[in-house]
Design an enzyme around this catalytic site. Sequence first.
Site, PDB file in Angstrom:
ATOM      1  N   ASN A  11       0.062   2.460  -1.397  1.00 61.71           N
ATOM      2  CA  ASN A  11      -0.202   0.993  -2.083  1.00 61.71           C
ATOM      3  C   ASN A  11      -0.161   1.063  -3.259  1.00 61.71           C
ATOM      4  OD1 ASN A  11      -0.999  -1.686  -2.724  1.00 61.71           O
ATOM      5  ND2 ASN A  11      -2.898  -1.498  -1.168  1.00 61.71           N
ATOM      6  N   ARG A  94       2.891   0.295   1.418  1.00 68.28           N
ATOM      7  CA  ARG A  94       3.077  -1.535   1.259  1.00 68.28           C
ATOM      8  C   ARG A  94       3.680  -1.988   0.085  1.00 68.28           C
ATOM      9  NH1 ARG A  94      -1.712  -4.996  -1.413  1.00 68.28           N
ATOM     10  NH2 ARG A  94      -1.416  -6.728  -0.254  1.00 68.28           N
ATOM     11  N   HIS A 183      -0.709 -10.996   3.188  1.00 66.18           N
ATOM     12  CA  HIS A 183      -2.166 -10.302   3.885  1.00 66.18           C
ATOM     13  C   HIS A 183      -1.203 -10.009   5.362  1.00 66.18           C
ATOM     14  CE1 HIS A 183      -5.260 -11.970   1.595  1.00 66.18           C
ATOM     15  NE2 HIS A 183      -4.820 -11.050   1.213  1.00 66.18           N
ATOM     16  N   ARG A 244      -9.481 -17.118  -6.811  1.00 60.52           N
ATOM     17  CA  ARG A 244      -8.341 -18.009  -6.761  1.00 60.52           C
ATOM     18  C   ARG A 244      -8.404 -19.268  -6.576  1.00 60.52           C
ATOM     19  NH1 ARG A 244      -4.584 -14.090  -3.387  1.00 60.52           N
ATOM     20  NH2 ARG A 244      -4.711 -11.865  -4.107  1.00 60.52           N
ATOM     21  N   GLU A 387      -5.255  -2.341   7.648  1.00 54.87           N
ATOM     22  CA  GLU A 387      -3.682  -2.081   6.337  1.00 54.87           C
ATOM     23  C   GLU A 387      -3.114  -0.998   6.670  1.00 54.87           C
ATOM     24  OE1 GLU A 387      -2.935  -6.080   4.084  1.00 54.87           O
ATOM     25  OE2 GLU A 387      -5.779  -4.830   3.927  1.00 54.87           O
TER      26      GLU A 387
END
Length: 403
Positions: A11, A94, A183, A244, A387
Amino acid sequence: MTSPTRVLVLNSGSSSVKYQLLDMRDSSRLAVGLVERIGEQTSRLEHTCATSGETREQTGPIADHDAALKAVAEELSRDGVGLDSPELAAIGHRVVHGGMFFTEPTVIDEAVLTEIERLIPVAPLHNPANLTGIRTATALRPDLPQVAVFDTAFHTTMPESAARYAIDPKLADRHRIRRYGFHGTSHAYVSRRTARLLGKDPSEVNVIVLHLGNGASASAVAKGRCVDTSMGLTPLEGLVMGTRSGDLDPAVIFHLARVGGMSMDEIDSLLNKRSGLFGLCGDNDMREIRRRIDEGDDEAALAFDIYIHRLKKYIGAYFAVLGRVDAVAFTAGVGENAAPVREAAVAGLEPLGLAVDGGLNAVRGGGPRLISPPSARVAVAVVPTDEELEIATQTYELVGKKS
Ligand code: AMP
Protein backbone atom coordinates in the site's frame (compact mmCIF):
# COMPACT_ATOMS: atom_id res chain seq x y z
CA MET A 1 7.33 -28.16 -7.35
CA THR A 2 4.20 -27.11 -5.47
CA SER A 3 2.54 -23.81 -6.45
CA PRO A 4 3.72 -20.68 -4.66
CA THR A 5 1.34 -19.60 -1.91
CA ARG A 6 2.67 -16.27 -0.63
CA VAL A 7 1.38 -12.83 -1.56
CA LEU A 8 3.06 -9.54 -0.71
CA VAL A 9 0.55 -6.70 -0.29
CA LEU A 10 1.85 -3.18 -0.87
CA ASN A 11 0.00 0.00 0.00
CA SER A 12 2.13 2.86 -1.33
CA GLY A 13 1.34 6.40 -0.23
CA SER A 14 3.12 9.58 -1.25
CA SER A 15 5.65 9.30 1.58
CA SER A 16 4.98 5.85 3.00
CA VAL A 17 4.76 2.17 2.12
CA LYS A 18 2.77 -0.27 4.23
CA TYR A 19 3.25 -3.94 3.53
CA GLN A 20 2.18 -7.40 4.62
CA LEU A 21 3.38 -10.80 3.49
CA LEU A 22 0.67 -13.44 3.73
CA ASP A 23 0.61 -17.19 3.27
CA MET A 24 -2.64 -17.91 1.45
CA ARG A 25 -2.84 -21.54 2.58
CA ASP A 26 -4.20 -20.29 5.90
CA SER A 27 -4.29 -16.49 5.35
CA SER A 28 -1.60 -16.13 8.03
CA ARG A 29 0.77 -13.17 8.24
CA LEU A 30 4.49 -13.86 7.79
CA ALA A 31 5.58 -10.23 8.04
CA VAL A 32 3.99 -6.85 8.60
CA GLY A 33 5.58 -3.42 8.40
CA LEU A 34 5.75 0.11 7.16
CA VAL A 35 8.21 2.68 5.92
CA GLU A 36 7.20 6.25 6.69
CA ARG A 37 8.52 9.74 5.99
CA ILE A 38 10.20 8.56 2.76
CA GLY A 39 12.35 11.35 1.30
CA GLU A 40 13.00 12.97 4.67
CA GLN A 41 15.98 12.77 7.02
CA THR A 42 13.83 11.07 9.64
CA SER A 43 12.51 8.12 7.61
CA ARG A 44 11.54 5.11 9.69
CA LEU A 45 11.08 1.45 8.87
CA GLU A 46 9.26 -0.81 11.29
CA HIS A 47 9.22 -4.49 10.46
CA THR A 48 7.60 -7.29 12.42
CA CYS A 49 8.31 -10.91 11.69
CA ALA A 50 4.86 -12.30 12.46
CA THR A 51 6.08 -15.85 13.07
CA SER A 52 8.68 -14.91 15.74
CA GLY A 53 6.90 -11.74 16.91
CA GLU A 54 10.21 -9.85 16.70
CA THR A 55 9.98 -6.17 15.69
CA ARG A 56 12.94 -4.31 14.20
CA GLU A 57 13.15 -0.58 13.63
CA GLN A 58 15.43 1.51 11.42
CA THR A 59 15.59 5.27 11.40
CA GLY A 60 17.54 7.60 9.11
CA PRO A 61 17.09 8.90 5.58
CA ILE A 62 15.40 6.67 2.99
CA ALA A 63 15.58 8.72 -0.21
CA ASP A 64 12.71 7.34 -2.30
CA HIS A 65 10.30 4.46 -2.86
CA ASP A 66 12.99 2.45 -4.59
CA ALA A 67 15.24 2.65 -1.51
CA ALA A 68 12.23 1.95 0.74
CA LEU A 69 11.29 -1.22 -1.09
CA LYS A 70 14.89 -2.41 -1.17
CA ALA A 71 15.03 -1.92 2.62
CA VAL A 72 11.79 -3.90 2.98
CA ALA A 73 13.21 -6.65 0.76
CA GLU A 74 16.29 -6.87 3.01
CA GLU A 75 14.13 -7.16 6.12
CA LEU A 76 12.08 -9.93 4.51
CA SER A 77 15.30 -11.75 3.52
CA ARG A 78 16.56 -11.56 7.11
CA ASP A 79 13.42 -13.49 8.12
CA GLY A 80 13.99 -16.05 5.37
CA VAL A 81 10.96 -14.89 3.36
CA GLY A 82 12.71 -12.67 0.80
CA LEU A 83 11.26 -11.37 -2.44
CA ASP A 84 13.47 -13.79 -4.39
CA SER A 85 11.67 -16.76 -2.80
CA PRO A 86 10.02 -19.17 -5.25
CA GLU A 87 7.14 -19.33 -2.79
CA LEU A 88 6.10 -15.77 -3.64
CA ALA A 89 3.10 -16.02 -6.01
CA ALA A 90 2.42 -12.34 -6.66
CA ILE A 91 2.50 -8.80 -5.37
CA GLY A 92 -0.89 -7.18 -4.75
CA HIS A 93 -1.01 -3.39 -4.91
CA ARG A 94 -3.67 -1.20 -3.41
CA VAL A 95 -4.64 1.34 -6.07
CA VAL A 96 -7.00 4.03 -4.90
CA HIS A 97 -8.71 5.09 -8.14
CA GLY A 98 -9.69 2.69 -10.88
CA GLY A 99 -12.35 4.94 -12.39
CA MET A 100 -15.08 3.19 -14.40
CA PHE A 101 -12.54 1.14 -16.28
CA PHE A 102 -11.35 -1.23 -13.57
CA THR A 103 -14.22 -3.20 -12.09
CA GLU A 104 -12.07 -6.09 -10.88
CA PRO A 105 -8.54 -6.84 -9.68
CA THR A 106 -6.26 -6.69 -12.69
CA VAL A 107 -2.84 -8.11 -13.59
CA ILE A 108 -0.69 -5.09 -14.33
CA ASP A 109 0.87 -4.52 -17.75
CA GLU A 110 1.83 -1.38 -19.66
CA ALA A 111 -1.77 -0.70 -20.77
CA VAL A 112 -2.99 -0.94 -17.18
CA LEU A 113 -0.27 1.43 -16.00
CA THR A 114 -1.29 3.92 -18.70
CA GLU A 115 -4.93 3.78 -17.62
CA ILE A 116 -4.03 4.27 -13.92
CA GLU A 117 -1.94 7.24 -15.02
CA ARG A 118 -4.88 8.66 -16.99
CA LEU A 119 -6.89 8.67 -13.78
CA ILE A 120 -4.41 10.96 -11.97
CA PRO A 121 -6.60 14.08 -12.47
CA VAL A 122 -9.35 12.47 -10.36
CA ALA A 123 -6.92 11.08 -7.74
CA PRO A 124 -3.99 13.50 -7.71
CA LEU A 125 -2.79 12.55 -4.23
CA HIS A 126 -3.07 8.77 -4.45
CA ASN A 127 -2.62 7.32 -7.94
CA PRO A 128 0.89 8.78 -8.52
CA ALA A 129 2.12 7.16 -5.30
CA ASN A 130 0.44 3.87 -6.17
CA LEU A 131 2.13 3.95 -9.60
CA THR A 132 5.53 4.57 -8.03
CA GLY A 133 5.02 1.53 -5.78
CA ILE A 134 4.05 -0.65 -8.74
CA ARG A 135 7.00 0.46 -10.86
CA THR A 136 9.47 -0.06 -8.03
CA ALA A 137 8.14 -3.53 -7.20
CA THR A 138 8.13 -4.51 -10.87
CA ALA A 139 11.77 -3.49 -11.20
CA LEU A 140 12.65 -5.69 -8.22
CA ARG A 141 10.76 -8.76 -9.48
CA PRO A 142 9.95 -8.27 -13.20
CA ASP A 143 9.03 -11.94 -13.59
CA LEU A 144 6.34 -11.88 -10.90
CA PRO A 145 2.65 -11.08 -11.50
CA GLN A 146 1.82 -7.66 -10.10
CA VAL A 147 -1.88 -7.19 -9.42
CA ALA A 148 -3.78 -3.93 -8.90
CA VAL A 149 -6.70 -4.06 -6.47
CA PHE A 150 -8.79 -0.91 -6.75
CA ASP A 151 -10.53 0.92 -3.89
CA THR A 152 -13.25 1.95 -6.32
CA ALA A 153 -13.93 -1.46 -7.93
CA PHE A 154 -16.53 -2.71 -5.45
CA HIS A 155 -18.63 0.38 -6.10
CA THR A 156 -18.75 0.06 -9.90
CA THR A 157 -21.98 -1.96 -9.52
CA MET A 158 -23.82 1.17 -8.35
CA PRO A 159 -26.75 2.00 -10.62
CA GLU A 160 -26.50 5.21 -12.65
CA SER A 161 -29.18 6.75 -10.43
CA ALA A 162 -26.78 6.54 -7.47
CA ALA A 163 -23.53 7.13 -9.34
CA ARG A 164 -24.45 10.27 -11.28
CA TYR A 165 -24.61 13.82 -10.00
CA ALA A 166 -27.48 15.93 -11.25
CA ILE A 167 -25.44 17.87 -13.77
CA ASP A 168 -25.23 17.73 -17.58
CA PRO A 169 -24.16 14.12 -18.32
CA LYS A 170 -22.06 15.18 -21.32
CA LEU A 171 -20.11 17.67 -19.26
CA ALA A 172 -19.78 15.10 -16.47
CA ASP A 173 -18.49 12.42 -18.86
CA ARG A 174 -16.01 14.80 -20.46
CA HIS A 175 -14.42 15.43 -17.07
CA ARG A 176 -15.07 11.93 -15.66
CA ILE A 177 -17.27 13.40 -12.95
CA ARG A 178 -19.37 10.78 -11.17
CA ARG A 179 -19.63 9.13 -7.76
CA TYR A 180 -16.89 6.48 -7.61
CA GLY A 181 -16.79 5.70 -3.88
CA PHE A 182 -13.72 4.52 -1.95
CA HIS A 183 -12.74 2.05 0.81
CA GLY A 184 -14.11 -0.58 -1.59
CA THR A 185 -11.91 -3.45 -0.42
CA SER A 186 -13.08 -2.82 3.13
CA HIS A 187 -16.77 -2.62 2.16
CA ALA A 188 -16.39 -5.81 0.11
CA TYR A 189 -14.64 -7.70 2.90
CA VAL A 190 -16.88 -6.49 5.71
CA SER A 191 -20.17 -7.07 3.85
CA ARG A 192 -19.13 -10.65 3.03
CA ARG A 193 -17.80 -11.32 6.52
CA THR A 194 -21.06 -9.99 7.99
CA ALA A 195 -23.05 -12.41 5.84
CA ARG A 196 -20.88 -15.25 7.15
CA LEU A 197 -21.46 -14.06 10.72
CA LEU A 198 -25.20 -14.41 10.04
CA GLY A 199 -24.60 -17.90 8.64
CA LYS A 200 -25.71 -16.77 5.17
CA ASP A 201 -24.26 -16.41 1.72
CA PRO A 202 -23.55 -12.76 0.69
CA SER A 203 -26.09 -13.18 -2.13
CA GLU A 204 -28.83 -13.69 0.47
CA VAL A 205 -28.39 -10.56 2.58
CA ASN A 206 -28.61 -6.77 2.47
CA VAL A 207 -26.02 -5.00 4.61
CA ILE A 208 -25.24 -1.39 5.52
CA VAL A 209 -21.49 -1.12 6.12
CA LEU A 210 -20.21 1.81 8.19
CA HIS A 211 -16.45 2.15 7.69
CA LEU A 212 -15.58 4.69 10.38
CA GLY A 213 -11.86 5.40 10.51
CA ASN A 214 -10.04 8.67 10.12
CA GLY A 215 -11.62 8.61 6.67
CA ALA A 216 -15.21 7.36 6.86
CA SER A 217 -17.76 6.02 4.42
CA ALA A 218 -21.03 4.12 4.40
CA SER A 219 -22.27 1.69 1.79
CA ALA A 220 -25.52 -0.05 0.95
CA VAL A 221 -24.81 -3.60 -0.20
CA ALA A 222 -27.69 -5.57 -1.73
CA LYS A 223 -27.10 -9.30 -2.11
CA GLY A 224 -23.32 -8.83 -2.26
CA ARG A 225 -23.37 -5.89 -4.70
CA CYS A 226 -22.83 -2.26 -3.77
CA VAL A 227 -25.85 -0.12 -4.70
CA ASP A 228 -24.84 3.13 -3.02
CA THR A 229 -21.94 4.62 -1.08
CA SER A 230 -21.31 7.92 0.64
CA MET A 231 -18.00 9.00 -0.92
CA GLY A 232 -18.17 10.46 -4.40
CA LEU A 233 -15.83 11.80 -7.06
CA THR A 234 -13.29 12.06 -4.26
CA PRO A 235 -13.19 10.83 -0.65
CA LEU A 236 -14.48 14.22 0.54
CA GLU A 237 -18.21 13.51 0.18
CA GLY A 238 -20.44 11.89 2.78
CA LEU A 239 -19.91 11.33 6.47
CA VAL A 240 -18.17 13.68 8.90
CA MET A 241 -14.58 12.39 9.07
CA GLY A 242 -11.44 13.02 11.11
CA THR A 243 -10.36 16.05 9.08
CA ARG A 244 -12.80 16.07 6.11
CA SER A 245 -16.11 17.92 6.15
CA GLY A 246 -18.10 15.31 4.23
CA ASP A 247 -21.36 16.64 2.70
CA LEU A 248 -21.91 20.35 2.48
CA ASP A 249 -23.81 22.69 0.22
CA PRO A 250 -21.47 23.27 -2.78
CA ALA A 251 -22.35 26.96 -2.46
CA VAL A 252 -20.23 27.06 0.72
CA ILE A 253 -17.24 26.84 -1.61
CA PHE A 254 -18.38 29.80 -3.77
CA HIS A 255 -19.10 31.72 -0.59
CA LEU A 256 -15.65 31.05 0.89
CA ALA A 257 -14.08 32.15 -2.39
CA ARG A 258 -16.21 35.25 -3.05
CA VAL A 259 -16.94 36.47 0.44
CA GLY A 260 -14.13 34.82 2.42
CA GLY A 261 -11.46 35.69 -0.17
CA MET A 262 -9.97 32.19 -0.08
CA SER A 263 -8.25 30.57 -3.07
CA MET A 264 -9.37 27.19 -4.45
CA ASP A 265 -6.27 25.52 -3.01
CA GLU A 266 -6.97 27.04 0.40
CA ILE A 267 -10.57 25.81 0.34
CA ASP A 268 -9.46 22.36 -0.83
CA SER A 269 -7.00 22.14 2.03
CA LEU A 270 -9.57 23.49 4.54
CA LEU A 271 -12.23 20.93 3.62
CA ASN A 272 -9.86 17.96 3.36
CA LYS A 273 -7.37 18.62 6.12
CA ARG A 274 -8.84 21.05 8.65
CA SER A 275 -12.53 20.24 8.77
CA GLY A 276 -14.59 17.31 10.09
CA LEU A 277 -14.09 16.53 13.78
CA PHE A 278 -10.78 18.38 13.77
CA GLY A 279 -12.31 21.52 12.30
CA LEU A 280 -15.21 21.39 14.73
CA CYS A 281 -13.28 20.88 17.95
CA GLY A 282 -9.52 20.74 17.28
CA ASP A 283 -9.26 16.95 17.73
CA ASN A 284 -9.77 14.21 15.18
CA ASP A 285 -9.16 11.24 17.47
CA MET A 286 -12.44 9.85 18.82
CA ARG A 287 -10.69 8.73 22.05
CA GLU A 288 -9.68 12.29 22.80
CA ILE A 289 -13.13 13.62 21.89
CA ARG A 290 -14.82 11.13 24.24
CA ARG A 291 -12.37 12.06 27.02
CA ARG A 292 -13.18 15.75 26.56
CA ILE A 293 -16.93 15.04 26.57
CA ASP A 294 -16.54 13.14 29.85
CA GLU A 295 -14.89 16.29 31.26
CA GLY A 296 -17.87 18.41 30.18
CA ASP A 297 -16.36 20.00 27.05
CA ASP A 298 -19.21 21.52 24.97
CA GLU A 299 -17.17 21.93 21.77
CA ALA A 300 -16.29 18.22 21.75
CA ALA A 301 -19.91 17.30 22.55
CA LEU A 302 -21.20 19.33 19.59
CA ALA A 303 -18.61 17.76 17.25
CA PHE A 304 -19.75 14.30 18.42
CA ASP A 305 -23.43 15.19 17.91
CA ILE A 306 -22.81 16.46 14.36
CA TYR A 307 -20.82 13.28 13.58
CA ILE A 308 -23.65 11.07 14.87
CA HIS A 309 -26.41 13.10 13.20
CA ARG A 310 -24.77 12.63 9.78
CA LEU A 311 -24.20 8.94 10.42
CA LYS A 312 -27.86 8.44 11.31
CA LYS A 313 -28.97 10.24 8.15
CA TYR A 314 -26.96 7.78 6.06
CA ILE A 315 -28.28 4.77 7.98
CA GLY A 316 -31.82 6.00 7.33
CA ALA A 317 -31.09 6.77 3.68
CA TYR A 318 -29.65 3.30 3.09
CA PHE A 319 -32.68 1.67 4.70
CA ALA A 320 -34.69 3.50 2.04
CA VAL A 321 -32.27 2.48 -0.73
CA LEU A 322 -32.19 -1.20 0.30
CA GLY A 323 -35.82 -1.65 1.35
CA ARG A 324 -34.95 -4.59 3.57
CA VAL A 325 -31.86 -4.56 5.78
CA ASP A 326 -30.46 -7.71 7.42
CA ALA A 327 -27.47 -6.15 9.17
CA VAL A 328 -25.65 -2.94 9.97
CA ALA A 329 -21.90 -3.53 10.35
CA PHE A 330 -19.46 -1.18 12.08
CA THR A 331 -15.80 -1.31 11.08
CA ALA A 332 -12.42 0.53 11.07
CA GLY A 333 -10.77 2.44 13.94
CA VAL A 334 -13.86 4.20 15.30
CA GLY A 335 -16.42 1.60 14.25
CA GLU A 336 -14.48 -1.27 15.82
CA ASN A 337 -13.47 0.50 19.03
CA ALA A 338 -15.84 3.29 19.96
CA ALA A 339 -18.85 1.74 21.73
CA PRO A 340 -20.43 5.19 22.41
CA VAL A 341 -20.47 5.94 18.67
CA ARG A 342 -22.21 2.63 17.91
CA GLU A 343 -24.72 3.17 20.69
CA ALA A 344 -25.50 6.75 19.66
CA ALA A 345 -25.72 5.93 15.94
CA VAL A 346 -28.44 3.34 16.57
CA ALA A 347 -30.28 5.13 19.41
CA GLY A 348 -33.82 6.06 18.41
CA LEU A 349 -33.82 3.80 15.36
CA GLU A 350 -35.79 1.03 17.10
CA PRO A 351 -38.73 1.56 14.70
CA LEU A 352 -36.37 0.40 11.93
CA GLY A 353 -35.63 -2.77 13.92
CA LEU A 354 -32.25 -1.56 15.14
CA ALA A 355 -31.02 -1.96 18.72
CA VAL A 356 -27.74 -2.46 20.56
CA ASP A 357 -27.28 -4.61 23.66
CA GLY A 358 -25.32 -2.49 26.16
CA GLY A 359 -23.37 -5.45 27.53
CA LEU A 360 -22.40 -6.85 24.12
CA ASN A 361 -21.54 -3.38 22.81
CA ALA A 362 -19.18 -2.76 25.73
CA VAL A 363 -17.06 -5.87 25.01
CA ARG A 364 -13.69 -4.72 23.69
CA GLY A 365 -11.59 -6.34 20.99
CA GLY A 366 -12.14 -9.74 19.46
CA GLY A 367 -13.27 -10.83 16.01
CA PRO A 368 -16.54 -10.31 14.19
CA ARG A 369 -19.44 -10.25 16.63
CA LEU A 370 -23.08 -9.30 17.00
CA ILE A 371 -23.94 -6.49 19.42
CA SER A 372 -27.72 -6.47 18.90
CA PRO A 373 -30.06 -8.35 21.23
CA PRO A 374 -31.12 -11.75 19.84
CA SER A 375 -34.68 -10.44 19.42
CA ALA A 376 -33.65 -7.54 17.14
CA ARG A 377 -35.11 -7.58 13.61
CA VAL A 378 -31.86 -6.22 12.14
CA ALA A 379 -28.49 -7.55 13.26
CA VAL A 380 -25.97 -4.94 14.41
CA ALA A 381 -22.39 -6.21 14.09
CA VAL A 382 -18.81 -5.19 14.74
CA VAL A 383 -16.66 -6.65 11.98
CA PRO A 384 -12.96 -5.74 12.03
CA THR A 385 -11.88 -4.85 8.52
CA ASP A 386 -8.90 -6.53 6.88
CA GLU A 387 -8.05 -4.74 3.67
CA GLU A 388 -4.69 -6.47 3.33
CA LEU A 389 -6.28 -9.92 3.52
CA GLU A 390 -8.88 -8.85 0.97
CA ILE A 391 -6.19 -7.52 -1.41
CA ALA A 392 -4.14 -10.70 -0.93
CA THR A 393 -7.19 -12.93 -1.47
CA GLN A 394 -8.23 -11.12 -4.65
CA THR A 395 -4.64 -11.15 -5.92
CA TYR A 396 -4.16 -14.84 -5.20
CA GLU A 397 -7.49 -15.83 -6.76
CA LEU A 398 -6.65 -13.91 -9.92
CA VAL A 399 -3.13 -15.31 -10.23
CA GLY A 400 -4.39 -18.80 -9.41
CA LYS A 401 -6.99 -18.55 -12.19
CA LYS A 402 -4.34 -17.47 -14.72
CA SER A 403 -1.74 -20.09 -13.88
P1 AMP B 1 -8.37 4.06 11.01
O1 AMP B 1 -8.35 5.17 10.00
O2 AMP B 1 -9.33 2.96 10.65
O3 AMP B 1 -7.01 3.57 11.39
O4 AMP B 1 -8.99 4.72 12.35
C1 AMP B 1 -8.27 5.67 13.09
C2 AMP B 1 -9.20 6.35 14.07
O5 AMP B 1 -9.84 5.38 14.90
C3 AMP B 1 -8.50 7.27 15.07
O6 AMP B 1 -8.32 8.55 14.53
C4 AMP B 1 -9.48 7.29 16.23
O7 AMP B 1 -10.43 8.34 16.02
C5 AMP B 1 -10.20 5.98 16.12
N1 AMP B 1 -9.86 5.05 17.22
C6 AMP B 1 -8.84 4.18 17.28
N2 AMP B 1 -8.86 3.49 18.45
C7 AMP B 1 -9.94 3.94 19.14
C8 AMP B 1 -10.52 3.64 20.41
N3 AMP B 1 -9.99 2.71 21.21
N4 AMP B 1 -11.63 4.31 20.77
C9 AMP B 1 -12.18 5.24 19.97
N5 AMP B 1 -11.68 5.56 18.75
C10 AMP B 1 -10.58 4.93 18.34
